[in-house]
Design a protein around this motif. Structure first.
Motif, PDB file in Angstrom:
ATOM      1  N   ALA A 121      39.912  12.986  22.244  1.00 49.94           N
ATOM      2  CA  ALA A 121      41.115  12.217  21.928  1.00 49.94           C
ATOM      3  C   ALA A 121      40.835  11.153  20.871  1.00 49.94           C
ATOM      4  O   ALA A 121      41.664  10.881  20.010  1.00 49.94           O
ATOM      5  CB  ALA A 121      41.660  11.567  23.201  1.00 49.94           C
ATOM      6  N   GLN A 125      49.236  18.528  19.745  1.00 52.03           N
ATOM      7  CA  GLN A 125      49.071  17.216  20.373  1.00 52.03           C
ATOM      8  C   GLN A 125      47.707  17.112  21.066  1.00 52.03           C
ATOM      9  O   GLN A 125      47.623  16.914  22.284  1.00 52.03           O
ATOM     10  CB  GLN A 125      50.192  16.972  21.391  1.00 52.03           C
ATOM     11  CG  GLN A 125      51.581  16.948  20.783  1.00 52.03           C
ATOM     12  CD  GLN A 125      52.650  16.661  21.815  1.00 52.03           C
ATOM     13  OE1 GLN A 125      52.593  17.151  22.947  1.00 52.03           O
ATOM     14  NE2 GLN A 125      53.627  15.862  21.448  1.00 52.03           N
ATOM     15  N   LYS A 167      45.431  14.909  21.415  1.00 56.47           N
ATOM     16  CA  LYS A 167      45.058  13.694  22.144  1.00 56.47           C
ATOM     17  C   LYS A 167      45.518  13.745  23.603  1.00 56.47           C
ATOM     18  O   LYS A 167      44.909  13.124  24.477  1.00 56.47           O
ATOM     19  CB  LYS A 167      45.642  12.465  21.455  1.00 56.47           C
ATOM     20  CG  LYS A 167      45.048  12.217  20.067  1.00 56.47           C
ATOM     21  CD  LYS A 167      45.686  11.039  19.379  1.00 56.47           C
ATOM     22  CE  LYS A 167      45.104  10.840  17.981  1.00 56.47           C
ATOM     23  NZ  LYS A 167      45.726   9.712  17.258  1.00 56.47           N
ATOM     24  N   LYS A 168      46.589  14.487  23.859  1.00 57.29           N
ATOM     25  CA  LYS A 168      47.059  14.652  25.235  1.00 57.29           C
ATOM     26  C   LYS A 168      46.661  15.998  25.815  1.00 57.29           C
ATOM     27  O   LYS A 168      46.251  16.102  26.969  1.00 57.29           O
ATOM     28  CB  LYS A 168      48.587  14.512  25.282  1.00 57.29           C
ATOM     29  CG  LYS A 168      49.112  13.129  24.921  1.00 57.29           C
ATOM     30  CD  LYS A 168      50.633  13.089  25.043  1.00 57.29           C
ATOM     31  CE  LYS A 168      51.163  11.690  24.710  1.00 57.29           C
ATOM     32  NZ  LYS A 168      52.652  11.641  24.808  1.00 57.29           N
ATOM     33  N   THR A 181      40.949   3.614  18.497  1.00 54.27           N
ATOM     34  CA  THR A 181      42.050   3.947  19.395  1.00 54.27           C
ATOM     35  C   THR A 181      41.630   5.087  20.317  1.00 54.27           C
ATOM     36  O   THR A 181      41.170   6.130  19.862  1.00 54.27           O
ATOM     37  CB  THR A 181      43.292   4.373  18.601  1.00 54.27           C
ATOM     38  OG1 THR A 181      43.670   3.304  17.734  1.00 54.27           O
ATOM     39  CG2 THR A 181      44.442   4.712  19.537  1.00 54.27           C
ATOM     40  N   ARG A 182      41.768   4.882  21.620  1.00 50.42           N
ATOM     41  CA  ARG A 182      41.399   5.889  22.611  1.00 50.42           C
ATOM     42  C   ARG A 182      42.635   6.233  23.437  1.00 50.42           C
ATOM     43  O   ARG A 182      42.903   5.583  24.458  1.00 50.42           O
ATOM     44  CB  ARG A 182      40.285   5.375  23.517  1.00 50.42           C
ATOM     45  CG  ARG A 182      38.937   5.219  22.797  1.00 50.42           C
ATOM     46  CD  ARG A 182      37.899   4.528  23.687  1.00 50.42           C
ATOM     47  NE  ARG A 182      36.577   4.554  23.076  1.00 50.42           N
ATOM     48  CZ  ARG A 182      36.158   3.678  22.173  1.00 50.42           C
ATOM     49  NH1 ARG A 182      36.987   2.711  21.769  1.00 50.42           N
ATOM     50  NH2 ARG A 182      34.947   3.759  21.668  1.00 50.42           N
ATOM     51  N   PRO A 183      43.409   7.242  23.023  1.00 49.16           N
ATOM     52  CA  PRO A 183      44.613   7.618  23.763  1.00 49.16           C
ATOM     53  C   PRO A 183      44.301   8.028  25.201  1.00 49.16           C
ATOM     54  O   PRO A 183      45.143   7.920  26.079  1.00 49.16           O
ATOM     55  CB  PRO A 183      45.164   8.807  22.956  1.00 49.16           C
ATOM     56  CG  PRO A 183      44.564   8.659  21.602  1.00 49.16           C
ATOM     57  CD  PRO A 183      43.225   8.068  21.816  1.00 49.16           C
ATOM     58  N   TYR A 184      43.085   8.526  25.405  1.00 51.56           N
ATOM     59  CA  TYR A 184      42.650   8.869  26.766  1.00 51.56           C
ATOM     60  C   TYR A 184      41.306   8.214  27.011  1.00 51.56           C
ATOM     61  O   TYR A 184      40.412   8.239  26.163  1.00 51.56           O
ATOM     62  CB  TYR A 184      42.519  10.390  26.924  1.00 51.56           C
ATOM     63  CG  TYR A 184      41.758  10.786  28.173  1.00 51.56           C
ATOM     64  CD1 TYR A 184      42.392  10.805  29.411  1.00 51.56           C
ATOM     65  CD2 TYR A 184      40.400  11.087  28.111  1.00 51.56           C
ATOM     66  CE1 TYR A 184      41.689  11.119  30.558  1.00 51.56           C
ATOM     67  CE2 TYR A 184      39.696  11.418  29.246  1.00 51.56           C
ATOM     68  CZ  TYR A 184      40.339  11.432  30.464  1.00 51.56           C
ATOM     69  OH  TYR A 184      39.636  11.737  31.603  1.00 51.56           O
TER      70      TYR A 184
END
Length: 461
Positions: free
Chosen positions: A99, A252, A254-255, A404-407
């Motif tokens: 991510a 997508q 990152k998710k 930035t760490r979406p997860y």
């Protein structure tokens, strides 16, 4: 720092004190123009790839080698639980890395960005030579033996070549054909495994083996044989990081990548524990000991004399490995001028050159006679790379907290620490008990570093 920062911003040229800035520049000067990835893979296909990549040769061949040293039913099941916990911890860590640093390539990409391009190249070389090609070859070997055992015809040696060529032909088509082939093959595999597990609960136990804890099991679990047997288990779980290798083609990412890793790995843990419980309850240990065709032997006890036909259809992870592996070498080709031909794609976005190269390596490995030696050699090399990647979660949080760490890893830092402890435990016993295979694994990794400096000399493009 921007998410798309260059590798040099993560790995400084003086990290090792031996690399000058021109060497590191190779990670910044792709030989092949990097087109925007065609994101065609959704959550279902990504999860399917993880499941299919994990469920393959290992689960249907490993138990025969494990019962040679471990006879406790509880300890044998704990192998798959401990291995599953390690795989799940690894999946959580790879989810954060994927991510935060979204691009196909797996450890090659991660280690290049976190540590140094030389370590990334080493990991990519290991993946290209043994990480994917060797499991494909092992799966093809087992397929040949299973096919001959089930149908009583054909040469296992020739069948192993036929199956890898047929599967490669599918993946040399367009991405939609490869995706559909992957989903269908995974669905069939899961249905057959579900049938095998369900039917196993209705078969009377063939031996007095307890799957509950008993005196002496603690010593068995912390023994050397358990650590070595866990190597086979981790080989069986080795696809837990599959979706991270193709994040550039996932919608997508990152998710989707973290979710697919968690869902796929979690489902496989349940399947593995249930499947091994059925194998142990329905099949005498004497018949399993030393056998490669575990599912075939157990299938005959569960379904009768013809039962191996269904079980024999379960073993192949060839399709998913054929899809994933070339994406690593493709990423290397995009970054290094000497390997630029590997980074080229056809009009459908498929890395045909990388697929053909892996197919060539697989064909060479099919000439290797020893299944066990190849597993130990393969796993030693891969354990080193995955250990560095998982520790990279901790390193990256300290060195670049601004990314930035979406997860983010759940229960941090427990997953990376637990994974590292289990991995180091296995590595120690591999070095102590199987020095030849361990040295071969170290040699493969060092060769990758050496080749980096050969491929890393910049050239005007």
């Amino acid at each position: 720092m921007k998410l798309n920062a260059t590798p040099k911003q993560f790995a400084k040229p003086d990290n090792f004190g031996i690399v000058d800035s021109t060497m590191t520049a190779i990670a910044e000067r792709p030989s092949v123009k990097r087109a925007a990835p065609r994101r065609t893979i959704g959550f279902v296909t990504a999860s399917s790839i993880v499941i299919a990549n994990i469920i393959g040769t290992g689960i249907f061949t490993s138990l025969g080698f494990q019962v040679a040293e471990i006879q406790s039913g509880f300890a044998l099941l704990m192998l798959w639980i401990v291995g599953g916990i390690a795989a799940l911890c690894g999946a959580l860590c790879y989810g954060e890395l994927s991510a935060a640093l979204p691009r196909s390539g797996g450890e090659y990409h991660f280690l290049s960005r976190i540590y140094h391009p030389a370590l990334g190249f080493m990991a990519g070389f290991v993946s290209a030579t043994v990480g994917f090609a060797a499991p494909v070859a092992l799966a093809a070997m087992a397929f040949g033996k299973y096919f001959t055992g089930v149908f009583g015809m054909g040469s296992p040696f020739l069948l192993s070549f036929v199956v890898v060529w047929v599967v490669a032909a599918f993946h040399l088509g367009n991405l939609q054909v490869g995706s559909a082939f992957q989903n269908v093959s995974t669905l069939v595999k899961l249905l057959l495994i579900g049938t095998l597990i369900g039917a196993g609960f209705f078969v009377p136990a063939k031996q007095p083996i307890s799957l509950l804890p008993a005196p002496g099991d603690t010593m068995a679990i912390f023994s050397g044989p358990f650590a070595i047997a866990l190597v086979y288990v981790m080989y069986s779980y080795s696809g837990w990081n599959a979706a991270a290798y193709i994040s550039g083609e996932i919608k997508q990412p990152k998710k989707t990548v973290p979710r697919s890793l968690l869902v796929g790995t979690g489902l496989v843990i349940v399947i593995y524990v249930l499947l091994n419980a059925v194998f142990l309850a329905t099949t005498p240990l004497g018949e399993l000991k030393g056998q490669l065709e575990v599912a075939l032997v157990a299938g005959k006890h569960i379904f009768g004399a013809a039962g191996g036909r269904a079980a024999g259809a379960l073993i192949s992870s060839i399709s998913s490995m054929t899809w994933i592996g070339p994406r690593v070498t493709m990423s290397m080709g995009e970054d290094h001028w000497l390997l630029r031909w590997l980074g080229r794609k056809n009009t459908q976005g498929i890395p045909t050159n990388a697929i053909v190269l892996q197919l060539f390596v697989v064909n060479l490995l099919l000439l290797t006679p020893s299944f066990e030696d190849v597993v130990r050699y393969t796993q030693f090399s891969l354990l080193i790379c995955s250990l560095l990647a998982v520790l990279g979660v901790i390193v990256l949080r300290f060195t670049h907290p601004e990314i930035t760490r979406p997860y983010r890893v759940w229960l941090y830092p427990l997953p990376p620490v637990l994974f590292s402890i289990i991995t180091i435990w296995m590595i120690v016993y591999l070095v102590r008990w199987h020095i030849a295979e361990s040295l071969a694994g170290v040699g493969t990794a060092l060769l990758g570093v050496l080749l980096y400096f050969c491929a890393g000399k910049p050239r005007p493009v």
